[in-house]
Write a protein that holds these residues in place. Structure first.
Motif, PDB file in Angstrom:
ATOM      1  N   LEU A 498       8.934   3.895   8.241  1.00  0.00           N
ATOM      2  CA  LEU A 498       9.994   4.526   7.319  1.00  0.00           C
ATOM      3  C   LEU A 498      11.404   4.158   7.996  1.00  0.00           C
ATOM      4  O   LEU A 498      12.155   3.538   7.231  1.00  0.00           O
ATOM      5  CB  LEU A 498       9.938   5.929   7.197  1.00  0.00           C
ATOM      6  CG  LEU A 498       8.809   6.389   6.369  1.00  0.00           C
ATOM      7  CD1 LEU A 498       9.182   8.040   6.278  1.00  0.00           C
ATOM      8  CD2 LEU A 498       9.128   6.093   4.771  1.00  0.00           C
ATOM      9  N   GLY A 499      11.668   4.141   9.075  1.00  0.00           N
ATOM     10  CA  GLY A 499      12.834   3.997   9.833  1.00  0.00           C
ATOM     11  C   GLY A 499      13.827   4.917   9.225  1.00  0.00           C
ATOM     12  O   GLY A 499      13.757   6.070   9.372  1.00  0.00           O
ATOM     13  N   ALA A 500      15.189   4.356   8.791  1.00  0.00           N
ATOM     14  CA  ALA A 500      16.091   4.802   8.117  1.00  0.00           C
ATOM     15  C   ALA A 500      15.837   5.320   6.731  1.00  0.00           C
ATOM     16  O   ALA A 500      16.452   5.959   6.160  1.00  0.00           O
ATOM     17  CB  ALA A 500      17.405   4.227   8.253  1.00  0.00           C
ATOM     18  N   ALA A 501      14.532   4.747   6.034  1.00  0.00           N
ATOM     19  CA  ALA A 501      14.319   5.001   4.662  1.00  0.00           C
ATOM     20  C   ALA A 501      13.819   6.411   4.436  1.00  0.00           C
ATOM     21  O   ALA A 501      13.176   7.151   5.594  1.00  0.00           O
ATOM     22  CB  ALA A 501      13.279   3.985   4.087  1.00  0.00           C
ATOM     23  N   ARG A 502      13.633   6.973   3.275  1.00  0.00           N
ATOM     24  CA  ARG A 502      13.227   8.313   3.199  1.00  0.00           C
ATOM     25  C   ARG A 502      11.636   8.167   2.579  1.00  0.00           C
ATOM     26  O   ARG A 502      10.940   9.347   2.461  1.00  0.00           O
ATOM     27  CB  ARG A 502      14.014   9.242   2.181  1.00  0.00           C
ATOM     28  CG  ARG A 502      15.368   9.707   2.619  1.00  0.00           C
ATOM     29  CD  ARG A 502      15.976  10.489   1.692  1.00  0.00           C
ATOM     30  NE  ARG A 502      17.297  11.135   2.263  1.00  0.00           N
ATOM     31  CZ  ARG A 502      18.169  11.872   1.780  1.00  0.00           C
ATOM     32  NH1 ARG A 502      17.763  12.555   0.549  1.00  0.00           N
ATOM     33  NH2 ARG A 502      19.257  12.343   2.341  1.00  0.00           N
ATOM     34  N   SER A 503      11.472   7.148   1.957  1.00  0.00           N
ATOM     35  CA  SER A 503      10.076   6.836   1.385  1.00  0.00           C
ATOM     36  C   SER A 503       9.953   5.398   1.575  1.00  0.00           C
ATOM     37  O   SER A 503      10.892   4.755   1.338  1.00  0.00           O
ATOM     38  CB  SER A 503       9.833   7.329  -0.028  1.00  0.00           C
ATOM     39  OG  SER A 503      10.942   6.721  -0.849  1.00  0.00           O
ATOM     40  N   ALA A 504       8.482   5.153   1.324  1.00  0.00           N
ATOM     41  CA  ALA A 504       8.285   3.562   1.374  1.00  0.00           C
ATOM     42  C   ALA A 504       6.978   3.333   0.709  1.00  0.00           C
ATOM     43  O   ALA A 504       6.043   4.165   0.632  1.00  0.00           O
ATOM     44  CB  ALA A 504       8.366   3.124   2.784  1.00  0.00           C
ATOM     45  N   ILE A 505       6.727   1.993   0.208  1.00  0.00           N
ATOM     46  CA  ILE A 505       5.629   1.534  -0.339  1.00  0.00           C
ATOM     47  C   ILE A 505       5.285   0.363   0.204  1.00  0.00           C
ATOM     48  O   ILE A 505       6.160  -0.598   0.159  1.00  0.00           O
ATOM     49  CB  ILE A 505       5.448   1.336  -1.999  1.00  0.00           C
ATOM     50  CG1 ILE A 505       5.523   2.961  -2.507  1.00  0.00           C
ATOM     51  CG2 ILE A 505       4.411   0.702  -2.268  1.00  0.00           C
ATOM     52  CD1 ILE A 505       5.200   3.127  -3.972  1.00  0.00           C
ATOM     53  N   TYR A 506       4.158   0.095   0.886  1.00  0.00           N
ATOM     54  CA  TYR A 506       3.830  -1.092   1.551  1.00  0.00           C
ATOM     55  C   TYR A 506       2.540  -1.716   0.621  1.00  0.00           C
ATOM     56  O   TYR A 506       1.710  -1.062   0.481  1.00  0.00           O
ATOM     57  CB  TYR A 506       3.232  -0.843   2.796  1.00  0.00           C
ATOM     58  CG  TYR A 506       4.520  -0.818   3.844  1.00  0.00           C
ATOM     59  CD1 TYR A 506       4.911  -1.858   4.613  1.00  0.00           C
ATOM     60  CD2 TYR A 506       5.057   0.594   4.170  1.00  0.00           C
ATOM     61  CE1 TYR A 506       5.832  -1.390   5.697  1.00  0.00           C
ATOM     62  CE2 TYR A 506       6.165   0.754   4.818  1.00  0.00           C
ATOM     63  CZ  TYR A 506       6.559  -0.364   5.787  1.00  0.00           C
ATOM     64  OH  TYR A 506       7.490  -0.018   6.587  1.00  0.00           O
ATOM     65  N   LEU A 507       2.567  -3.014   0.720  1.00  0.00           N
ATOM     66  CA  LEU A 507       1.230  -3.902   0.336  1.00  0.00           C
ATOM     67  C   LEU A 507       0.737  -4.372   1.415  1.00  0.00           C
ATOM     68  O   LEU A 507       1.322  -5.281   2.010  1.00  0.00           O
ATOM     69  CB  LEU A 507       1.540  -4.989  -0.839  1.00  0.00           C
ATOM     70  CG  LEU A 507       0.292  -5.691  -1.390  1.00  0.00           C
ATOM     71  CD1 LEU A 507      -0.606  -4.789  -1.995  1.00  0.00           C
ATOM     72  CD2 LEU A 507       0.868  -6.923  -2.177  1.00  0.00           C
ATOM     73  N   ILE A 508      -0.353  -4.044   1.863  1.00  0.00           N
ATOM     74  CA  ILE A 508      -1.051  -4.610   2.995  1.00  0.00           C
ATOM     75  C   ILE A 508      -2.423  -5.416   2.534  1.00  0.00           C
ATOM     76  O   ILE A 508      -3.161  -5.477   2.022  1.00  0.00           O
ATOM     77  CB  ILE A 508      -1.733  -3.203   3.893  1.00  0.00           C
ATOM     78  CG1 ILE A 508      -0.653  -2.231   3.923  1.00  0.00           C
ATOM     79  CG2 ILE A 508      -2.225  -3.762   5.129  1.00  0.00           C
ATOM     80  CD1 ILE A 508       0.631  -2.537   4.911  1.00  0.00           C
ATOM     81  N   ARG A 509      -2.286  -6.598   3.120  1.00  0.00           N
ATOM     82  CA  ARG A 509      -3.160  -7.544   3.201  1.00  0.00           C
ATOM     83  C   ARG A 509      -4.803  -7.171   3.933  1.00  0.00           C
ATOM     84  O   ARG A 509      -4.818  -6.036   4.757  1.00  0.00           O
ATOM     85  CB  ARG A 509      -2.947  -8.942   3.718  1.00  0.00           C
ATOM     86  CG  ARG A 509      -1.569  -9.358   3.184  1.00  0.00           C
ATOM     87  CD  ARG A 509      -1.068 -10.817   3.826  1.00  0.00           C
ATOM     88  NE  ARG A 509      -1.791 -11.448   5.215  1.00  0.00           N
ATOM     89  CZ  ARG A 509      -1.349 -12.406   5.353  1.00  0.00           C
ATOM     90  NH1 ARG A 509      -0.426 -13.153   4.985  1.00  0.00           N
ATOM     91  NH2 ARG A 509      -1.869 -12.874   6.644  1.00  0.00           N
ATOM     92  N   PRO A 510      -5.839  -7.831   3.577  1.00  0.00           N
ATOM     93  CA  PRO A 510      -7.235  -7.442   4.151  1.00  0.00           C
ATOM     94  C   PRO A 510      -7.071  -7.643   5.880  1.00  0.00           C
ATOM     95  O   PRO A 510      -7.883  -7.058   6.253  1.00  0.00           O
ATOM     96  CB  PRO A 510      -8.290  -8.472   3.441  1.00  0.00           C
ATOM     97  CG  PRO A 510      -7.554  -8.562   1.987  1.00  0.00           C
ATOM     98  CD  PRO A 510      -6.011  -8.718   2.581  1.00  0.00           C
ATOM     99  N   ASP A 511      -6.149  -8.538   6.299  1.00  0.00           N
ATOM    100  CA  ASP A 511      -6.329  -8.544   7.675  1.00  0.00           C
ATOM    101  C   ASP A 511      -5.135  -7.579   8.270  1.00  0.00           C
ATOM    102  O   ASP A 511      -4.693  -7.776   9.470  1.00  0.00           O
ATOM    103  CB  ASP A 511      -6.066  -9.908   8.046  1.00  0.00           C
ATOM    104  CG  ASP A 511      -4.534 -10.616   7.325  1.00  0.00           C
ATOM    105  OD1 ASP A 511      -3.813  -9.917   6.757  1.00  0.00           O
ATOM    106  OD2 ASP A 511      -4.230 -11.806   7.747  1.00  0.00           O
ATOM    107  N   GLN A 512      -4.660  -6.684   7.231  1.00  0.00           N
ATOM    108  CA  GLN A 512      -3.789  -5.581   7.980  1.00  0.00           C
ATOM    109  C   GLN A 512      -2.507  -6.167   8.194  1.00  0.00           C
ATOM    110  O   GLN A 512      -1.860  -5.551   9.053  1.00  0.00           O
ATOM    111  CB  GLN A 512      -4.416  -5.052   9.061  1.00  0.00           C
ATOM    112  CG  GLN A 512      -5.643  -3.995   8.629  1.00  0.00           C
ATOM    113  CD  GLN A 512      -6.363  -3.206   9.579  1.00  0.00           C
ATOM    114  OE1 GLN A 512      -6.054  -3.477  10.870  1.00  0.00           O
ATOM    115  NE2 GLN A 512      -7.312  -2.450   9.290  1.00  0.00           N
ATOM    116  N   HIS A 513      -1.960  -7.048   7.622  1.00  0.00           N
ATOM    117  CA  HIS A 513      -0.498  -7.601   7.614  1.00  0.00           C
ATOM    118  C   HIS A 513       0.157  -7.160   6.437  1.00  0.00           C
ATOM    119  O   HIS A 513      -0.293  -6.958   5.570  1.00  0.00           O
ATOM    120  CB  HIS A 513      -0.650  -9.187   7.876  1.00  0.00           C
ATOM    121  CG  HIS A 513      -0.769  -9.754   9.191  1.00  0.00           C
ATOM    122  ND1 HIS A 513       0.298 -10.229  10.081  1.00  0.00           N
ATOM    123  CD2 HIS A 513      -1.702  -9.679  10.031  1.00  0.00           C
ATOM    124  CE1 HIS A 513      -0.162 -10.595  11.113  1.00  0.00           C
ATOM    125  NE2 HIS A 513      -1.670 -10.222  11.265  1.00  0.00           N
TER     126      HIS A 513
END
Length: 537
Positions: A498-513
């Motif tokens: 999150l860092g300074a953000a209050r919410s987040a959405i990540y798209l994660i690849r199969p190799d977890q990048h």
């Protein structure tokens, strides 16, 4: 007692391919049953891709060879179903010490923060790693996976036929021919496949040699990495000491350039050198001895149509820094999911070009770090040596000098900055360590750890944000993993994602990048990111 590297694990047996009237065509074949080839085979098999592994040997590698396996590689092995046995067997360490002459100048901790499932490093002989990877292959076979190990199968010829590759193979019962849609060459630094295709390395060979010895002994040295510059037992040179399982210790001694390599490997030369280091009172036996020369080189391209190179067959670095096997396993981690999607018809063949883009950049980073380490460890001029020694003297008393000491910058996972697969980074205030292209750092998540929940498929990770439970786009299914900063009372999850953000959405690849990240769910951007991450946009 029979040693593990003396036991055939996949002995030669005749296959139906050898009796076929015409060459049998396979989906994917891998040459080389070392750590990289086996990791790639396991990853493909777990995706349901039939795979055949060929090796002219029938057992694990003799000598410990690679011994240091970094946290990221342990996390990859977790995803492949065999990380825990490695940690159980390995020697866990986080602390290193640097000596100059007979003085300890400083210590360093490779994992100074909490909240990771795996340690910074384990030491484990390569033959133990290979043994456990073979055991995982056998597990998959019992579960019905189409994965085959063929020992005693030496590739003698390779022909690129455009839409497939033809292999001429020699066996104890004579030659046969097969074809494969895709060939992964994991056949080591001397890669016969590379030679057969008339390909070569570009790079640098350093004028220095190192004695490497695996020594069986009972010693009171702590479980740490010890590195000496100009030690009294090897004046003007360097030395390294690592503890391994089963009472085996790894010792590296710099020897210089103008030596007789064969003579220096004899017990008559090795044992006196080790006694100078260890003292006459320490009893030891030699398990394995070799001489190596620093080399920092790579192929210009790793993909050549339907032949793809990985590990030492594609690139070489000096051993200091544990970048060889670790970077090779990352090659397999990067390649297998992409090749799996291409084979399954869910991504275009062009997706494989991103393997070149990402892993060549990673190889260049490793070569740069390895070259700098080598130049520091083995200065080539008196001015360079004076600078090196001044840095070491200062590092004993001043923090600012310690980052300048380079006894082998230890392996870290590559960040694919500038990758063609990266989507936009719209998370204002998001941590730099989880930007698009970066590997996902672990963190506590509820009763377990984050990376265990991500698995090996496309994932939508939400932190204090709403999103659908699943998004299907262009043949790719991305399931949601929903978390909250409150799921980790230590604060590590929020700090890393999150860092300074209050919410987040990540798209994660199969190799977890990380493929992309946003402050809230935006369906159009998520779908575009999935297409881009699979080479469809």
């Amino acid at each position: 007692m029979t040693k593990i590297f003396e036991m055939p694990l996949y002995p030669y047996t005749r296959t139906a391919d050898q009796d076929a009237a015409a060459p049998v065509r396979h989906t994917a074949m891998i040459v080389g049953a070392g750590p990289v080839g086996l990791a790639a085979a396991i990853d493909l098999a777990e995706q349901g891709v039939p795979v055949v592994v060929l090796d002219d040997n029938d057992r694990v590698s003799f000598g410990s060879r690679a011994i240091c396996f970094a946290k990221r590689q342990l996390e990859i092995l977790d995803r492949l179903g065999c990380g825990q046995p490695m940690v159980d067997k390995g020697v866990v360490w986080n602390l290193g010490k640097v000596f100059f002459g007979d003085r300890r100048v400083y210590d360093f901790n490779l994992l100074p923060e909490e909240g990771h499932h795996r340690p910074a490093f384990i030491n484990l002989q390569q033959y133990h790693l290979e043994d456990r990877l073979v055991a995982r292959v056998r597990d998959l076979q019992r579960q019905g996976a189409e994965i085959e190990l063929r020992g005693g199968n030496r590739v003698q010829a390779v022909d690129d036929l455009g839409d497939r590759v033809r292999l001429g193979i020699d066996t104890p019962e004579g030659p046969y021919t097969v074809e494969t849609d895709w060939l992964i060459a994991c056949d080591g630094a001397g890669s016969p496949i590379r030679s057969m295709l008339d390909l070569d390395f570009v790079g640098r060979v350093f004028e220095d040699n190192f004695l490497i010895a695996d020594v069986v002994m009972e010693a009171e040295f702590p479980t740490e990495r010890w590195f000496w510059f100009d030690p009294p037992f090897n004046p003007g040179q360097s030395a390294l000491l690592h503890k391994q399982p089963d009472g085996v210790w790894r010792i590296d001694l710099q020897l210089g350039w103008d030596i007789d390599k064969e003579e220096e490997k004899t017990p008559e030369r090795v044992i006196p050198r080790l006694r100078q280091m260890l003292g006459d009172e320490v009893a030891f036996e030699l398990e394995w001895v070799s001489i190596y020369t620093f080399q920092c080189r790579r192929m210009e391209r790793f993909r050549h149509n339907r032949v793809i190179f990985a590990g030492d067959s594609a690139h070489q670095v000096s051993p200091f820094g544990a970048r060889g096997a670790n970077s090779g396993i990352q090659d397999a981690d990067n390649l297998a999911w992409k090749l799996g999607l291409v084979i399954q018809g869910r991504a275009p063949e062009g997706l494989l070009d991103s393997y070149d883009a990402e892993r060549i950049a990673a190889a260049d980073e490793n070569i740069l770090n390895s070259t700098r380490s080598t130049d520091f460890i083995t200065p080539k001029s008196e001015i360079s040596r004076l600078f090196r020694d001044a840095v070491l003297d200062l590092s004993e008393h001043y923090d600012f000098a310690r980052p300048l000491v380079n006894s082998g910058r230890l392996s870290l996972p590559s960040v694919y900055d500038g990758s063609p697969l990266n989507a936009d980074d719209a998370l204002e205030g998001g941590p730099a360590r989880t930007r698009p292209g970066a590997p996902c750092p672990d963190a506590p998540a509820g009763e377990g750890y984050l990376l265990d929940r991500l698995g090996g498929a496309f994932t939508i990770l939400t932190l204090d944000a709403e999103a659908p439970e699943r998004v299907s786009e262009a043949g790719i299914d991305a399931a949601r993993v929903a978390l909250s900063a409150g799921d980790d009372p230590t604060g590590a999850l929020a700090e890393r994602y999150l860092g300074a953000a209050r919410s987040a959405i990540y798209l994660i690849r199969p190799d977890q990048h990380v493929a992309g990240r946003w402050p809230a769910y935006d369906e159009a951007r998520i779908r575009a990111a999935i297409r881009r991450a699979t080479g469809q946009e």
